[in-house]
Write an enzyme that holds these catalytic residues in place. Structure first.
Site, short mmCIF file in Angstrom:
data_model
loop_
_atom_site.label_atom_id
_atom_site.label_comp_id
_atom_site.label_asym_id
_atom_site.label_seq_id
_atom_site.Cartn_x
_atom_site.Cartn_y
_atom_site.Cartn_z
CG ASP A 135 39.17 45.33 41.15
OD1 ASP A 135 38.14 44.76 41.68
OD2 ASP A 135 38.96 44.81 39.68
CD GLU A 169 34.33 40.40 40.35
OE1 GLU A 169 33.76 41.05 39.31
OE2 GLU A 169 35.56 40.62 40.44
CD GLU A 170 38.91 40.56 39.29
OE1 GLU A 170 38.30 40.79 37.96
OE2 GLU A 170 38.95 41.74 39.83
ZN LIG Z 1 36.50 43.86 41.33
#
Ligand SMILES: [Zn+2]
Ligand SMILES: *[C@@H]1O[C@H](CO)[C@@H](O)[C@H](O)[C@H]1NC(C)=O
Ligand SMILES: *[C@@H]1O[C@H](CO)[C@@H](O)[C@H](O)[C@H]1NC(C)=O
Length: 418
Positions: A135, A169-170
């Site tokens: 991720d 994004e996180e």
């Molecule tokens: Zn991600």
């Protein structure tokens, strides 16, 4: 992918401040003009180089610089979109040909959750461990290699497909929200997040909230002289938990859930607490934040009725703050054969942060690696998952191209003047 927590609620607020400043942009020419001879095909080395660089949200500068230089050396033009920070963080938009605005866009994120775990590769088992290995550097690396493969085999032209890699994004998606200013008009966008090599047909919505209970301090021996903020909070949370149980379920996403992610309250066992708060994250299976918000407010108001009288209003004992705008469940296209039965996921993505700029714009979500290990201390993938994902992305890109052509032909065929 991201799982909102109370920390993220804070980051969301900060990022909305950052997003107001006009992002700076600069465009860097490729090291030499596009030729498939420069393209990298060494998936494992590319993924290793990318994963080795620590890039916890807020600290994406170094990985951005490395990826920019790598893509330039492969013949891509790279546009950096700055989001400020020191050292500066930036999104990357890259395209292999002469056309910045491509009809297919591959997109993922270059930030990771903390803490950093170093990269290791066991060549005999094929297991690759490290923060970001799944991720989402697994997606970034396999997207680039899939495009490189199709460029080399000339199954796509350099003007067909571009790459968008974003920061943040996180922690609430400040990078992807800024990317709206790039004015891209792709007909299809393929988002990369761990989906275990399946296509994802949608993910739940989300809404963040904070409940602040207001008490009146007193000696614990004389509690009637005060009002316990902790008791108000417990009552309010009990009311919301009951309310959530009764929310409608959806066949596609199951039930709406709530996580009480963080609670604070009081100072000592012998003092009636003056203040208390709880941070909540809702995962919406149905409806929208606009339908959920009044239900939360109503549940809290009913639950604290015992603390309210003719002199004390509900708003004197409790306050509810919605810490993010939130969004309802996000439907994602999954009309591509060859991926098995599509899945749905309970994590959030950047998809709702990128506005749909084209009517009928297709959005896909796909990537290597397990959603369950992604944020854990044993984040890991395998060589096979990565190689399979290169093939998966190729299939998706070609599907997006074919569908496009077919759609255009159909439209032309229907035009009366032809
Ligand atoms: Zn991600
Ligand atoms: C990875 O990094 C090494 C060391 O800097 C470099 O020699 C190699 O070319 C890089 N490979 C890829 C595919 O990025
Ligand atoms: C690779 O994994 C195998 C099986 O778990 C283990 O026996 C071996 O020691 C590992 N090799 C390295 C270099 O870690």
């Amino acid at each position: 992918m991201h799982f909102p927590t109370t920390l993220i609620a804070g980051a969301l607020f900060q990022s909305s401040v950052i997003a107001k400043t006009q992002p700076a942009q600069d465009v860097l020419a490729p090291a030499s003009s596009y030729s498939h001879l420069h393209l990298t095909h060494d998936l494992l080395a590319f993924h290793k180089n990318l994963t080795q660089i620590e890039s916890i949200s807020g600290n994406e500068h170094d990985v951005g610089v490395w990826l920019t230089e790598s893509l330039q050396s492969q013949g891509y033009t790279v546009e950096k979109q700055s989001l400020g920070g020191n050292p500066p963080r930036f999104n990357l938009l890259a395209w292999p040909g002469g056309k910045r605005n491509t009809r297919v866009l591959l997109s993922s994120h270059i930030d990771t959750v903390p803490p950093f775990w170093p990269y290791t590769h066991n060549a005999s088992t094929g297991v690759i461990i490290g923060r970001g290995s799944v991720d989402a550097k697994g997606s970034v690396a396999t997207q680039v290699l899939a495009l490189n493969g199709l460029l080399e085999s000339r199954e796509v032209s350099p003007d067909d497909v571009g790459l968008l890699f974003v920061v943040g994004e996180e922690t609430g998606g400040d990078g992807m929200r800024a990317a709206n200013d790039l004015n891209l008009k792709p007909k299809s966008i393929i988002f990369g997040e761990p989906t275990e090599g399946r296509l994802c047909a949608g993910h739940k919505g989300n809404l963040g909230a904070k409940i602040i209970a207001k008490g009146k301090a007193a000696h614990s021996g004389y509690p009637w002289l005060g009002r316990s903020a902790n008791e108000v909070l417990v009552a309010a949370l009990g009311g919301v938990m009951e309310m959530v149980k009764g929310l409608p379920t959806s066949e596609k996403y199951g039930s709406t859930t709530m996580n009480i992610g963080r609670m604070e309250g009081g100072v000592a066992a012998n003092v009636v607490p003056e203040s208390a708060s709880a941070s909540l994250a809702f995962r919406l299976a149905e409806g929208t934040p606009e339908t959920l918000k009044p239900l939360v407010v109503e549940a809290v108001e009913n639950a604290v009725a015992a603390f309210v009288d003719k002199d004390v209003k509900a708003s004197d004992v409790v306050e509810i703050i919605f810490t993010s705008a939130g969004y309802g469940p996000i439907a994602i296209d999954s009309d591509v054969p060859g991926f098995g039965k599509p899945i749905t996921v309970n994590y959030g993505t950047d998809i709702p942060n990128l506005k749909q700029t084209v009517k009928g714009q297709k959005r896909y979500l796909y990537g290597p690696g397990s959603i369950l290990v992604a944020h854990s201390d044993h984040e890991a993938t395998t060589e096979k998952e990565l190689f399979d994902a290169v093939d998966g992305y190729k299939t998706l890109i070609l599907h997006a191209m074919i569908k496009d052509d077919a759609r255009e032909q159909l439209r032309d065929a229907r035009r009366p003047d032809l």
